[in-house]
Design a protein around this motif. Structure first.
Motif, short mmCIF file in Angstrom:
data_model
loop_
_atom_site.label_atom_id
_atom_site.label_comp_id
_atom_site.label_asym_id
_atom_site.label_seq_id
_atom_site.Cartn_x
_atom_site.Cartn_y
_atom_site.Cartn_z
N GLN A 1 0.81 -1.21 0.00
CA GLN A 1 0.00 0.00 0.00
C GLN A 1 0.85 1.27 0.00
O GLN A 1 0.36 2.34 -0.37
CB GLN A 1 -0.92 0.02 1.23
N LEU A 2 2.12 1.14 0.40
CA LEU A 2 2.99 2.31 0.51
C LEU A 2 3.97 2.42 -0.63
O LEU A 2 4.84 3.31 -0.62
CB LEU A 2 3.74 2.27 1.85
N SER A 3 3.87 1.55 -1.62
CA SER A 3 4.77 1.60 -2.77
C SER A 3 4.28 2.62 -3.78
O SER A 3 3.22 2.44 -4.39
CB SER A 3 4.86 0.23 -3.44
N PRO A 4 5.02 3.70 -4.01
CA PRO A 4 4.59 4.69 -5.01
C PRO A 4 4.45 4.09 -6.40
O PRO A 4 3.52 4.43 -7.15
CB PRO A 4 5.70 5.75 -4.97
N HIS A 5 5.38 3.19 -6.75
CA HIS A 5 5.31 2.60 -8.09
C HIS A 5 4.09 1.69 -8.23
O HIS A 5 3.39 1.73 -9.25
CB HIS A 5 6.60 1.82 -8.38
N LEU A 6 3.82 0.86 -7.23
CA LEU A 6 2.68 -0.05 -7.34
C LEU A 6 1.37 0.73 -7.40
O LEU A 6 0.47 0.39 -8.17
CB LEU A 6 2.66 -1.01 -6.15
N GLN A 7 1.24 1.78 -6.61
CA GLN A 7 0.02 2.59 -6.66
C GLN A 7 -0.13 3.24 -8.03
O GLN A 7 -1.24 3.34 -8.57
CB GLN A 7 0.02 3.64 -5.55
N ALA A 8 0.98 3.67 -8.62
CA ALA A 8 0.92 4.24 -9.97
C ALA A 8 0.54 3.18 -10.99
O ALA A 8 -0.24 3.44 -11.92
CB ALA A 8 2.27 4.86 -10.33
N PHE A 9 1.07 1.96 -10.84
CA PHE A 9 0.74 0.87 -11.76
C PHE A 9 -0.77 0.59 -11.73
O PHE A 9 -1.42 0.44 -12.77
CB PHE A 9 1.49 -0.40 -11.38
N LEU A 10 -1.33 0.50 -10.53
CA LEU A 10 -2.75 0.18 -10.41
C LEU A 10 -3.64 1.33 -10.90
O LEU A 10 -4.69 1.10 -11.50
CB LEU A 10 -3.08 -0.18 -8.96
N LYS A 11 -3.22 2.57 -10.66
CA LYS A 11 -3.97 3.71 -11.19
C LYS A 11 -4.00 3.66 -12.72
O LYS A 11 -5.03 3.92 -13.34
CB LYS A 11 -3.33 5.03 -10.73
N GLU A 12 -2.87 3.34 -13.30
CA GLU A 12 -2.81 3.32 -14.76
C GLU A 12 -3.60 2.17 -15.35
O GLU A 12 -4.24 2.31 -16.40
CB GLU A 12 -1.35 3.25 -15.22
N THR A 13 -3.60 1.03 -14.67
CA THR A 13 -4.45 -0.08 -15.12
C THR A 13 -5.92 0.31 -15.03
O THR A 13 -6.70 0.00 -15.93
CB THR A 13 -4.18 -1.33 -14.28
N GLY A 14 -6.30 1.02 -13.96
CA GLY A 14 -7.67 1.48 -13.83
C GLY A 14 -8.06 2.43 -14.93
O GLY A 14 -9.24 2.50 -15.32
N ARG A 15 -7.11 3.18 -15.44
CA ARG A 15 -7.38 4.06 -16.58
C ARG A 15 -7.41 3.29 -17.89
O ARG A 15 -8.36 3.36 -18.67
CB ARG A 15 -6.31 5.17 -16.66
N ARG A 16 -6.36 2.54 -18.14
CA ARG A 16 -6.18 1.89 -19.44
C ARG A 16 -7.21 0.80 -19.69
O ARG A 16 -7.65 0.58 -20.83
CB ARG A 16 -4.76 1.30 -19.51
N TYR A 17 -7.62 0.09 -18.64
CA TYR A 17 -8.51 -1.06 -18.82
C TYR A 17 -9.83 -0.88 -18.05
O TYR A 17 -10.28 -1.77 -17.35
CB TYR A 17 -7.80 -2.34 -18.38
N SER A 18 -10.44 0.27 -18.23
CA SER A 18 -11.70 0.56 -17.54
C SER A 18 -12.89 0.05 -18.35
O SER A 18 -12.76 -0.37 -19.50
CB SER A 18 -11.83 2.06 -17.30
N GLY A 19 -14.07 0.12 -17.74
CA GLY A 19 -15.28 -0.35 -18.39
C GLY A 19 -15.76 0.59 -19.47
O GLY A 19 -15.46 1.78 -19.47
#
Length: 511
Positions: free
Chosen positions: A355-373
Motif C-alpha cells: 500500500q505504501l509503494s509509489p510505483h505499485l500505486q501508480a501501476f494500479l492507477k494506470e491499469t484502472g485508466r487503461r482497462y476501464s469499463g
C-alpha cells in the motif's frame, strides 16, 4: 472496481450481451418476442421528446445499432461521437440510451444527487460500485438481476449500502482484510509454482474469489462452500447472458431461467446453513471481522438476514471481474517491462507494505485508466435539461457516460492507448487536476457523490496480490499470450478481460 448504489445505479447497462446460447426453439420464440418488443418500444420511444439530441443510426433499420455496438462498442461510440457530437441517443429497440460524451457532462452526471434532485434513479441495470468493486452489466443483464436476488432486496438497497460503507471502511476491518489477502496470496501463489504454466486471468479469478469470500462472508463460507460459490457465480453469469433470459419475463419457464433459479436457491441454502451454524456457536464469532459478522451486529441489517444471500450474490458479481482485470492486466504489463518490476521491488525492500509503494500505486492507477469499463448508466427518474444545451432527457430514458473513452482521450492523456504509469509519478496530483474545474476525466471508482465506498478494500486486494507476486516470485511468458495481449473482452460483467487469456509461468525467487 468501482458505489453499491451505482450497483443498483450503475450495474452498467453499458452494452449488449456479446454471446448467447441458441437453439431452434429459442431462436423462433425470441424472434416473435423481439418483434413484439420492437412494436412496443417504437411506440413508447415515439412519445419521448429529446430536444435537439441527434439519433445515431448505423446499418440495418431496427437492429443495425445492436449489431454494430455488440461487435465493437469502442469503435461504435467513437464513430457516433465524431459524427453526432458530445450528446446523442442510440435506439437499442427495447431502450433509448442518451450518451454524454464530454468531461463537463461527466461531472454533471456523477454529481447529480438522487436524494436531492430526484433526477436520476439508480437502476438495477447499470455500472455499479458495489462494496469497493466496480461492476458493469449490460442493460439486459441488469434487468435480470431481479432473477438472481430475493424479492424485497432492492427495497432495502440503501440500507445495505449504508451498512456496507460503514462495515468495510473500519481500520480494524482493513487490517483484517490485509491479513487475509496476504495469507491467501502467499498460499495460492505457491501452488501456482507447482504447475508448468497457468492461465493468468483464470487463476487470478480463483485467487480474488478466495480473498473476497473470506473478507466479506467469512472463513466458514470459504472452507465449506468456496469452490461451490465460485461455480455458482460463473454459472449465473452464463445463464444471465442466455438469449431467452434476454427476452423473456421472469415468470416464463425455460431451461436457462430454471438453471438460474436453481443456482439462486442454492446460494440461499448455503447462507441458511452457515448462518444457522453461527447461531449455534456464537462465541466463535464474537470478535469476527468479516462483513457478514458486521451486518449481523448492525441494528440496520440484523433483521434482514433473509436478504443476505441476495446482497452477497451481487457483491460477488461486483467484487470479482474488475478486480481480476486490475490484477491480471497489471501483471501482463509488468511482464513487458522488467525495469518497472525492479522499481517495484526496490520500493518493497524499503517498505514491504504494497500500500505504501509509489510505483505499485501508480501501476494500479494506470491499469484502472487503461482497462476501464466501456460505460456507466443510470435511469432518468424525471425529465431533465442538460446544462448549456436545449436538449432534454425524457423521464424513463437510460443515460450513459463512458469511462473507457474518457480515459483514452489523447487530449487528456498523452499516449492514451499506452500503459504509461509514470504519468502518475510525474504528476502526483494528476487525478485531482483533471477532476477539477467542473469536469471529471478520471473515474475508475466513480466520482463525486457516486464514488465507490469500497475503493480502499479494492486497493488492498489488488496491491497485495501484485506486491506479493513481485516480491517473492518471477513471472515468465507461457505458451500463449506473449505476442498479442491487447484483445479486450467486454462481454464480461465488469472491466474487460483478455480475449483467450494468457499463460504464464510462476517461479519462486531465491531467498
Amino acid at each position: 472496481m468501482e458505489n453499491l448504489l451505482l450497483t443498483a445505479n450503475a450495474l452498467a447497462l453499458s452494452r449488449l450481451p456479446m454471446s448467447f446460447n441458441f437453439n431452434a426453439t429459442s431462436i423462433r420464440l425470441a424472434f416473435y418476442l423481439l418483434f413484439a418488443g420492437v412494436v412496443v418500444a417504437v411506440a413508447s420511444n415515439a412519445t419521448k421528446k429529446y430536444g435537439k439530441a441527434p439519433s445515431a443510426r448505423y446499418g440495418w433499420p431496427i437492429i443495425g445499432n445492436i449489431v454494430s455496438y455488440s461487435k465493437d462498442p469502442v469503435s461504435y461510440l467513437r464513430r457516433a461521437t465524431a459524427q453526432y457530437g458530445k450528446i446523442f441517443r442510440v435506439n437499442m429497440i427495447l431502450m433509448n440510451t442518451v450518451w454524454l460524451r464530454d468531461i463537463d457532462l461527466n461531472k454533471f452526471y456523477l454529481e447529480t444527487k438522487e436524494a436531492r434532485h430526484m433526477v436520476f434513479r439508480r437502476w438495477h441495470g447499470n455500472q455499479h460500485h458495489f462494496g469497493g468493486f466496480h461492476i458493469q452489466l449490460t442493460a439486459y443483464q441488469g434487468l435480470f438481476l431481479n432473477k438472481v436476488v430475493s424479492p424485497g432486496y432492492f427495497d432495502n438497497l440503501k440500507t445495505f449500502v449504508a451498512s456496507l460503507s460503514r462495515g468495510i471502511n473500519r481500520k480494524v476491518a482493513f487490517d483484517h482484510y490485509t491479513a487475509i489477502a496476504t495469507e491467501t496470496s502467499t498460499s495460492l501463489l505457491s501452488e501456482w509454482t507447482e504447475k508448468p504454466e497457468i492461465d493468468l486471468f483464470e487463476h487470478v479469478s480463483e485467487l480474488v474469489h478466495a480473498i473476497v469470500v473470506q473478507c466479506l462472508m467469512g472463513p466458514d463460507f470459504y472452507a465449506k462452500n468456496g469452490k461451490e460459490l465460485y461455480d455458482l457465480l460463473h454459472g449465473m453469469e452464463a445463464d444471465i447472458g442466455n438469449m431467452l433470459n434476454f427476452i423473456l419475463p421472469e415468470w416464463v419457464p425455460h431451461p436457462a431461467a430454471l438453471r438460474l433459479k436453481q443456482k439462486k436457491n442454492r446460494v440461499g441454502e448455503i447462507f441458511i446453513e452457515r448462518l444457522k451454524e453461527r447461531e449455534t456457536n456464537p462465541e466463535d464469532w464474537a470478535d469476527a471481522q468479516d462483513y457478514i459478522s458486521y451486518t449481523l451486529n448492525d441494528n440496520a441489517t440484523a433483521n434482514l438476514k433473509d436478504l443476505y444471500a441476495a446482497h452477497h450474490t451481487l457483491l460477488m458479481f461486483a467484487a470479482h471481474t474488475s478486480t481480476v482485470a486490475s490484477v491480471s492486466w497489471t501483471i501482463l504489463e509488468l511482464l513487458k517491462s522488467p525495469t518497472r518490476i525492479n522499481s517495484l521491488r526496490q520500493d518493497l525492500l524499503r517498505d514491504p507494505s504494497p500500500q505504501l509503494s509509489p510505483h505499485l500505486q501508480a501501476f494500479l492507477k494506470e491499469t484502472g485508466r487503461r482497462y476501464s469499463g466501456i460505460s456507466m448508466l443510470r435511469l432518468a427518474r424525471q425529465s431533465i435539461g442538460l446544462p448549456a444545451t436545449n436538449i432534454t432527457i425524457p423521464h424513463g430514458s437510460v443515460v450513459s457516460i463512458s469511462p473507457y473513452l474518457t480515459h483514452h482521450d489523447p487530449t487528456i492523456y498523452p499516449n492514451a492507448d499506452q500503459w504509461y504509469p509514470e504519468r502518475w509519478l510525474e504528476e502526483p496530483d494528476l487525478a485531482k487536476r483533471i477532476n477539477s474545474a467542473g469536469q471529471v476525466a478520471y473515474m475508475p471508482f466513480g466520482a463525486g457523490v457516486h464514488r465507490c465506498p469500497g475503493e480502499k478494500l479494492a486497493g488492498i486486494i489488488a496491491a497485495t496480490i501484485v506486491g506479493t507476486l513481485a516480491q517473492d516470485y518471477d513471472v515468465t511468458w507461457g505458451s500463449k499470450g506473449k505476442e498479442e495481449i491487447t484483445g479486450l473482452d467486454f462481454s464480461k460483467i465488469g472491466s474487460p478481460w483478455l480475449k483467450g487469456d494468457a499463460s504464464v509461468t510462476i517461479i519462486k525467487r531465491a531467498a
